[in-house]
Design an enzyme around this catalytic site. Structure first.
Site, short mmCIF file in Angstrom:
data_model
loop_
_atom_site.label_atom_id
_atom_site.label_comp_id
_atom_site.label_asym_id
_atom_site.label_seq_id
_atom_site.Cartn_x
_atom_site.Cartn_y
_atom_site.Cartn_z
N GLY C 148 0.76 -1.20 0.06
CA GLY C 148 0.11 0.14 0.01
C GLY C 148 0.99 1.34 0.15
CB CYS C 149 0.28 4.61 -1.26
SG CYS C 149 -1.46 5.06 -0.88
CE1 TYR C 150 -1.69 8.10 3.75
CE2 TYR C 150 -3.32 6.85 3.18
CZ TYR C 150 -3.09 8.12 3.10
OH TYR C 150 -3.72 9.03 3.11
CB THR C 152 5.54 2.22 0.42
OG1 THR C 152 5.00 1.21 -0.12
CG2 THR C 152 6.57 2.61 -0.38
N GLY C 153 5.51 4.42 2.50
CA GLY C 153 6.20 5.64 3.30
C GLY C 153 6.55 5.44 4.55
#
Lengths: 345, 345, 345, 345
Positions: C148-150, C152-153
């Site tokens: 997921g994008c969140y 990853t960060g």
């Protein structure tokens, strides 16, 4: 004191009218009607109104509206409320209508751009709600057709030039740049999806937008028959319309001479500001207020006038103009409830 | 009627105060002072004020200010006007000060974060201008230190939790997101250059921002000594601060129980709205208004409180708070001139 | 040369993968499938691809996909393609899956946050597609679950601190700020309507977002069991996620010491940049590229680490990570097709 | 392989050229010169280049430049490098110049809009760097004057109409909308201060912008002498120019007939896309790429052509055009290094 009902209260136009009505000392909001929002407080739909407008949105009922209110504001799309407007008038209630239904004087123009008109007999009764052109008639009517947002910007930019016969009215081009709120809140389309429109600009409906006949009707009423090429654009801002208008001057003139005609027409207007030579308007200078700023440039090399106006599309372009007309209809001071000067930045 | 002078009238804080003063029935703007803008009309610097505030900006002179005005608003950066404030007080003029000069009670804290304090004796006299915490003292003082924008958001988000002893005050983290107007108008830096900040977000001054001691001072004053990790961020919007605050709960609680403490403290506050369980604030709901919206979530899994507040950094975060304090100082109704509910969108 | 099919080609994730595939010397796009866009050229849906990708979008058919392509990219929402993925694998086609379906190792976690898992047997086979943590496994699998994008960060910001046992993993807070493209293109909601989100910021799904278990699974895999409070926010930008992460340090450390741990883990990573002491990342520095910038601050006063990461949510947060994994699966150089450095401004 | 030096490397134009040069298989960046940034790595000034361009910016020295590079790109403001360009040519180094210095063929026009020209003898030698008009000459010159961003958009929108003699060239109006990066990075003005320009749009330099003679020179070179009224506007986006151009048709024509002329001229152009009837370009479709999209509408009612073009002002409007010309000068394939299709959103 006037009791006001707003039908279509939860659209951007309706709620912009309401935020001004809340500050108007002679208005009392007594009836708000909606569609998908019925049963909610307006402040649940728009939390910025928490504590200032907690009225519950009711189902649309002309009977209830007429009972609760002395004047009705119809903030609904065209062809939605035409018959309700007729009924309201027959019940003696003055109407301020936001839609396109009563703006065009010719039923045939309405048919060409919208559909067959259900109440063409009202077209002679209604007054186009631009006080700068029709102040006296507005103050005597009970049916005000609030102008379209694009026409307001275009007409105010060009009216003095047409009225003083400065330009060849067959050469008029209107290039407008609008904020995205003009698309309203109800219809969710890819065209208003944040990631699609942010960081982009484009033209749409070029030379075929339905606001064209409004612009032509009103400018033609001031002088020679006027025909315009109208190009709307979308820019990624919430509010504002900048209208850059072009026309060939009938004879060589300086900017100062053209400005005289603009000052002649607008010097006493409470909401129009003619900018000094060399200055040009910015939309943000009018955000949230009922003001219109107009600046002009003469392209002496090409014998052309460039007139630029800035308005807030939701305020002077819709809900503010509605309030200004309401004041005239109700014999209140024209600027009442419209004192908010905007803000910066 | 109170005659008001504004020093630093052409900054964003000054002009936001002025747009509200124009709507305030008991205030008369009689003196505007500036620096690089001297000799211009305020409306030349800010065309949105054309027709509503065409006063000319004068050179800064305390003598003239004292002659023309009953109360002085200093909208200047820290350490710029400290001595003028002292003089103004000695001339019997109440002062509303926008700078950081009189916020911190300890001169040593001021020295650590700013510089040696030129008038430490005034620090006992000044009152921190957050009416929700110091209403009574503000109404009796003649020197109001308007809080910083970040502290206002953080303190209002956390005050009820500290006051009711719900959280471990050594665990407080404040993660704030601010609009770019917080950087002011005077200093042009790459950090506020449109193409640099647009379409981006970043943190800055992490754990070392000068607003940290303000937050700690005021929260500590409500209960246990409070120490915070404070992380400001820039987001590409004009106005608004969202403060997302984290703290460990002293014991397991439900959101409803926490909300009781918030309602206890804020139910009667004219400008604070505690959102219902499940709702969270958006900065735009407070744009242009003096309101603060607060919402909370309990992370039961981790025993943490998340309290989120939204304000307009220039209004409740600066100029609106100043007006609210001015009303208290002058014994006007606290909400006078602050009725504008904002607008949407 | 690998023939690639993309199912869900017309979403933001799919098209971001495609723009990189076009520049990849070893990939040939041979099959694009869609839903509402079937029959159109991809370049009709996305005119920026005119002349570079004029392939026609076909109906979704695994048979056709398997015939035309050697490897399949599923760019579809969770629970949409689970069974198709199983079939594709049984047909011998490696799969890169954008959805949440194969990220969580425990079927019970998937059930708690999504629904009953239709193919739990695949969960042991799939590899979490974060090369910085699972490079070797990715290069051997035929089922990559793109993170997921969140997560990853958040994971990239915190991984070195957990791995080197620097922080108390019960104190982790992740405060993320995301651009609006994260909401995708298909669902048009008021929450992504331009005029609603522009000029505003807010938190949502606080402490209950479905990306939380992903973050915890991956960080826990690096060291002590980790539990996080996760707060996503929306900011009005197209692309980008800034993750500001907080945790209590196990013992006092300087920023330089913490940076050593980060350099240890990331120095050779092709797409991760650890910023020098005193520097913090900006989302725009990673826009359009597969890069992640990480900066840290030590709040010595409070014994806390603040680690901040910036990524492009659609690229390193989705489609770029997918390409990086595809390169590993296909034994191409890991950076192939990912050379675009972004642009400024 | 060509060794390239960039003077003015740290401006927006310079860095946009560099991000493309990094992907160009036949170019090697060997010399970067700056002014206020000397001694820093380019990636310190622009962190998006971290890891891809860590070259150190050197002081400007033609000797060093000539030693290190085979071709020089001057990305400097007008009248800054004129003499250096002359020297570079005399040293046998081909020059791609971003400034206005060598665009106008008549020294008198340069004097009227800029200043006395220091090297008028070079004006016959230089070639206007619009390959769509001057491909052959560009491939033979050693001095390319990269066109202005506005002229590129305007000329490409109107060239086929002028070339095919479809319009009355005395009626041309160009209404352009530009992103803010067009103002560059060096000069920090209130006009590019985020809070001032965000959420606003305005016209500037109406009928007196210095790009006007460029537009007229190039269009006149294609057919009848052309005179234009040119109105630039600022819109709050980072990149992009939309040029909406108006002209009276010489005789009644359909859109399909006009499109034939556009296809005739542009069908084989690698970077120009003529949109189908009914379609209009959006700036974001060209963001980051060297492409230009052109759409036309015929206003049959008024006998007018409306031609609209979209480009990225920094890429096709500057650095991309420069690369396209460099390829021609160096006999590389014209599209080399320019393959990036942009991205969405």
């Amino acid at each position: 004191m006037t009791r006001v009902g707003v039908l279509g209260a939860a659209g951007y136009g309706g709620v912009d009218f309401i935020r001004m009505a809340l500050l108007h000392p002679e208005l009392e909001l007594t009836y708000l009607a909606g569609n998908t929002t019925v049963g909610k407080k307006l402040s649940d739909v728009y939390p910025f109104l928490v504590g200032t407008c907690d009225l519950v949105i009711e189902e649309t009922s002309l009977e209830v509206a007429a009972e609760k209110a002395d004047l009705l504001v119809f903030a609904l799309p065209h062809a939605t409320a035409t018959n309700m407007v007729r009924q309201a008038l027959s019940m003696g209630k003055p109407v301020i209508d936001f839609s396109a239904d009563f703006r065009l004087k010719k039923a045939s123009e309405y048919r060409d751009h919208y559909q067959e008109h259900p109440c063409p007999e009202l077209l002679t009764q209604s007054v186009y709600g631009l006080p700068e052109l029709h102040r006296s008639s507005i103050s005597k009517t009970d049916l005000v057709a609030v102008p379209g947002c694009y026409p307001t910007g275009a007409i105010l930019a060009l009216a003095p030039a047409v009225r003083s016969d400065l330009i060849d009215t067959s050469t008029v081009i209107v290039d407008s740049k609008s904020g995205v709120s003009g698309a309203g809140r109800t219809k969710l389309t890819l065209g208003t999806h944040f990631a699609e429109v942010n960081e982009s600009t484009h033209a749409y409906a070029v030379a075929q937008h339905r606001h064209t006949p409004e612009i032509e009707q009103e400018l033609s009423g001031l002088g020679s028959a006027t025909q315009v090429t109208f190009t709307p654009h979308l820019v990624p801002i919430n509010r504002g319309i900048l209208s850059t208008c072009y026309a060939t001057l009938k004879k060589p003139m300086t900017a100062a001479e053209v400005l005289d005609a603009y000052q002649d027409m607008y010097a006493k207007e409470p909401f129009i500001r003619v900018l000094a030579e060399g200055e040009l308007p910015r939309t943000k200078d009018t955000t949230g207020s009922n003001r219109c700023h107009v600046g002009i440039v003469v392209d002496e090399r090409n014998g052309r006038l460039i007139a630029v106006s800035a308005i807030d599309n939701l305020t002077k372009g819709l809900a503010g103009a509605a309030m200004q007309c309401l004041n005239l209809v109700c014999s209140y001071p024209e600027t009442m409830g419209l004192e908010f000067p905007g803000m910066w930045p």
